[in-house]
Design a protein around this motif. Structure first.
Motif, mmCIF file in Angstrom:
data_model
loop_
_atom_site.group_PDB
_atom_site.id
_atom_site.type_symbol
_atom_site.label_atom_id
_atom_site.label_comp_id
_atom_site.label_asym_id
_atom_site.label_seq_id
_atom_site.Cartn_x
_atom_site.Cartn_y
_atom_site.Cartn_z
ATOM 1 N N ILE A 63 0.859 -1.183 0.000
ATOM 2 C CA ILE A 63 0.000 0.000 0.000
ATOM 3 C C ILE A 63 0.893 1.230 0.000
ATOM 4 O O ILE A 63 1.770 1.370 0.851
ATOM 5 N N ARG A 64 0.676 2.123 -0.959
ATOM 6 C CA ARG A 64 1.457 3.355 -1.015
ATOM 7 C C ARG A 64 0.734 4.461 -0.255
ATOM 8 O O ARG A 64 -0.502 4.449 -0.130
ATOM 9 N N LYS B 171 -13.547 10.997 -5.873
ATOM 10 C CA LYS B 171 -13.720 10.839 -7.325
ATOM 11 C C LYS B 171 -12.722 9.823 -7.893
ATOM 12 O O LYS B 171 -13.074 9.002 -8.741
ATOM 13 N N VAL B 172 -11.461 9.883 -7.429
ATOM 14 C CA VAL B 172 -10.419 9.020 -7.988
ATOM 15 C C VAL B 172 -10.425 7.636 -7.339
ATOM 16 O O VAL B 172 -10.264 6.623 -8.015
ATOM 17 N N ARG B 173 -10.593 7.617 -6.006
ATOM 18 C CA ARG B 173 -10.518 6.374 -5.216
ATOM 19 C C ARG B 173 -9.348 5.494 -5.682
ATOM 20 O O ARG B 173 -9.534 4.356 -6.148
ATOM 21 N N PRO B 174 -8.127 5.992 -5.547
ATOM 22 C CA PRO B 174 -6.965 5.289 -6.103
ATOM 23 C C PRO B 174 -6.729 3.933 -5.437
ATOM 24 O O PRO B 174 -6.649 3.833 -4.210
ATOM 25 N N GLN B 175 -6.619 2.912 -6.257
ATOM 26 C CA GLN B 175 -6.392 1.568 -5.746
ATOM 27 C C GLN B 175 -4.952 1.440 -5.243
ATOM 28 O O GLN B 175 -3.999 1.903 -5.871
ATOM 29 N N SER C 218 8.287 7.283 5.373
ATOM 30 C CA SER C 218 7.359 6.176 5.125
ATOM 31 C C SER C 218 6.267 6.539 4.123
ATOM 32 O O SER C 218 5.303 5.796 3.967
ATOM 33 N N SER C 219 6.430 7.687 3.444
ATOM 34 C CA SER C 219 5.429 8.152 2.482
ATOM 35 C C SER C 219 5.975 8.080 1.062
ATOM 36 O O SER C 219 7.183 7.987 0.837
ATOM 37 N N ASP C 220 5.052 8.136 0.090
ATOM 38 C CA ASP C 220 5.416 8.041 -1.322
ATOM 39 C C ASP C 220 5.092 9.302 -2.113
ATOM 40 O O ASP C 220 5.615 9.501 -3.208
ATOM 41 N N LEU C 221 4.219 10.139 -1.567
ATOM 42 C CA LEU C 221 3.734 11.323 -2.268
ATOM 43 C C LEU C 221 3.301 12.336 -1.229
ATOM 44 O O LEU C 221 2.770 11.965 -0.177
ATOM 45 N N PHE C 222 3.556 13.615 -1.498
ATOM 46 C CA PHE C 222 3.130 14.666 -0.587
ATOM 47 C C PHE C 222 2.056 15.515 -1.255
ATOM 48 O O PHE C 222 2.181 15.864 -2.437
ATOM 49 N N ILE C 223 1.006 15.860 -0.501
ATOM 50 C CA ILE C 223 -0.096 16.648 -1.054
ATOM 51 C C ILE C 223 -0.399 17.831 -0.136
ATOM 52 O O ILE C 223 -0.617 17.656 1.061
ATOM 53 N N LEU C 224 -0.407 19.027 -0.710
ATOM 54 C CA LEU C 224 -0.831 20.232 0.003
ATOM 55 C C LEU C 224 -1.831 20.972 -0.888
ATOM 56 O O LEU C 224 -1.459 21.790 -1.720
ATOM 57 N N ALA D 18 -5.180 11.827 -9.793
ATOM 58 C CA ALA D 18 -5.314 10.684 -10.702
ATOM 59 C C ALA D 18 -3.983 10.385 -11.389
ATOM 60 O O ALA D 18 -3.578 9.217 -11.520
ATOM 61 N N GLN D 19 -3.293 11.429 -11.834
ATOM 62 C CA GLN D 19 -2.002 11.230 -12.503
ATOM 63 C C GLN D 19 -0.946 10.705 -11.537
ATOM 64 O O GLN D 19 -0.200 9.773 -11.862
ATOM 65 N N ALA D 20 -0.879 11.318 -10.356
ATOM 66 C CA ALA D 20 0.165 10.951 -9.396
ATOM 67 C C ALA D 20 0.010 9.506 -8.922
ATOM 68 O O ALA D 20 0.992 8.766 -8.816
ATOM 69 N N THR D 21 -1.213 9.099 -8.625
ATOM 70 C CA THR D 21 -1.429 7.763 -8.070
ATOM 71 C C THR D 21 -1.406 6.669 -9.131
ATOM 72 O O THR D 21 -1.388 5.481 -8.798
ATOM 73 N N SER D 22 -1.378 7.054 -10.401
ATOM 74 C CA SER D 22 -1.222 6.061 -11.463
ATOM 75 C C SER D 22 0.212 6.028 -12.001
ATOM 76 O O SER D 22 0.517 5.268 -12.914
ATOM 77 N N THR D 23 1.076 6.855 -11.416
ATOM 78 C CA THR D 23 2.488 6.885 -11.800
ATOM 79 C C THR D 23 3.236 5.759 -11.095
ATOM 80 O O THR D 23 3.000 5.496 -9.916
ATOM 81 N N SER D 24 4.130 5.108 -11.790
ATOM 82 C CA SER D 24 4.862 3.981 -11.210
ATOM 83 C C SER D 24 5.758 4.438 -10.063
ATOM 84 O O SER D 24 6.176 5.604 -9.997
ATOM 85 N N SER D 25 6.056 3.512 -9.184
ATOM 86 C CA SER D 25 6.954 3.812 -8.072
ATOM 87 C C SER D 25 8.324 4.253 -8.585
ATOM 88 O O SER D 25 8.947 5.150 -8.016
#
Length: 367
Positions: A189-190, A213-217, A265-271, A324-331
């Motif tokens: 889980i990311r 809206k995105v509900r990223p898997q 321990s995080s993969d992406l930052f959102i502000l 949507a773009q960020a959470t569909s981007t590969s690790s």
């Protein structure tokens, strides 16, 4: 003549839960001291309590009156006042003028349009009663981004203005021991991280809608920070409304090593902010190798220029698209973006660089 004299930094609180200025002002003092610029702190609540307060190693006084009763006037080159609106800071400005001590102001985003509209009538009254006059007598104004300097001009302030971003500390283990860093690729889980005050202007309501809206898997979001005026309860109610409780978690503010662990321990930052004069948490996230999603309400076009994040309109639609773009981007690609961001941040936001530039500005503009 200013050169060789002390700068007195003035702030109303060093409590860490009061927001970025408490920490950035004290870190700036320390960076200046290490760079050869001596200083002292004037603050009514400064305490030696690193868990709840930003602590600096310089001498501190509860008021300017206390300081002037002890320190020789000829040793003081200037005051550096952090923030606006507070009556305490106005009183300091009056005493500085009476004592013929030049001062500079760092408004820390408190003059930005969004901030000016919050409690609008109270601020409009304060502006015409005292704040405008205090600022006009400043030897120099400090802006953290060109957009903040432009706002000074719109308000009719014609003072000398220096654009200087906030600095950040770089964790030595992250910068110097690359091979020891935990791999983010193997996480089942990311994690997307929001780390800031839980305040209406931070846009968490928009982020909840975008996430719904995105509900990223394969993703979860971690909201970390102090609650401002009970806003966390409202955000939690929105999370429940959209049935997102399984992917959203909330945590109290963390500092020091615990904060570092949260970033690592995080993969992406959102502000998803409506307004920031700088957004120190964005710079910190870049230092921790995290790609960033933020809005044009913050001065971070460099995320696009350096290919290390997304910079979108402060709307549900804009944040939805970026999410949507960020959470569909590969690790792999997120890690590459994070590496580019860290390189940029190290070049531009390291404290020694910021301190040297400010020291030069003091010497240039303070009589």
């Amino acid at each position: 003549m200013f050169k060789g004299k002390s700068v007195i930094h003035v702030i109303t609180s060093t409590r860490l839960d009061r927001g970025g200025p408490s920490l950035s002002a004290t870190q700036l003092m320390e960076a200046l001291r290490l760079g050869g610029q001596e200083g002292m702190l004037v603050c009514p609540d400064a305490q030696d309590d690193p868990k709840n307060y930003a602590v600096c190693s310089s001498k501190s006084y509860p008021s300017l009156e206390h300081l002037l009763a002890v320190e020789p006037r000829e040793s003081i080159g200037a005051l550096h006042i952090h923030g606006v609106w507070e009556w305490y800071l106005h009183q300091v400005s009056i005493l500085a003028r009476k004592s013929r001590i030049p001062y500079v102001f760092s408004p820390h985003g408190m003059l930005e349009p969004w901030a000016m509209s919050h409690r609008r009538w109270k601020k409009r009254l304060a502006w015409w009663l005292y704040q405008r006059n205090d600022l006009k007598h400043s030897a120099m104004l400090l802006a953290t981004a060109p957009s903040e300097a432009e706002q000074f001009s719109r308000l009719g302030l014609t003072n000398k203005t220096v654009v200087l971003p906030n600095g950040i500390d770089f964790p030595a283990d992250l910068l110097d021991k690359e091979s020891e860093q935990p791999s983010r690729d193997s996480a089942a889980i990311r994690t997307a991280l929001f780390l800031s005050r839980i305040h209406p202007k931070k846009g968490l309501g928009m982020l909840v809608e975008a996430w719904a809206k995105v509900r990223p898997q394969g993703w979860q979001i971690r909201v970390v920070g102090p609650d401002a005026g009970g806003h966390r309860q409202w955000v939690e109610s929105q999370v429940k409304r959209y049935d997102l409780q399984k992917s959203w978690t909330f945590q109290e503010a963390v500092y020091g090593e615990e904060k570092a662990k949260v970033f690592l321990s995080s993969d992406l930052f959102i502000l998803p902010t409506f307004s920031e004069n700088f957004g120190i948490a964005v710079a910190e996230a870049l230092a921790y190798r995290l790609p960033v999603v933020t809005t044009t309400g913050a001065p971070w076009q460099g995320l696009i220029d350096h290919r290390c994040g997304w910079w979108v309109a402060p709307t549900v639609e804009g944040i939805t698209q970026a999410l949507a773009q960020a959470t569909s981007t590969s690790s792999q690609e997120l890690n590459a973006m994070g590496q580019r961001g860290r390189t940029w941040a190290r070049e531009e936001f390291a404290w020694p660089t910021i301190a040297q530039r400010l020291k030069e500005a003091y010497e240039l503009y303070i009589p």
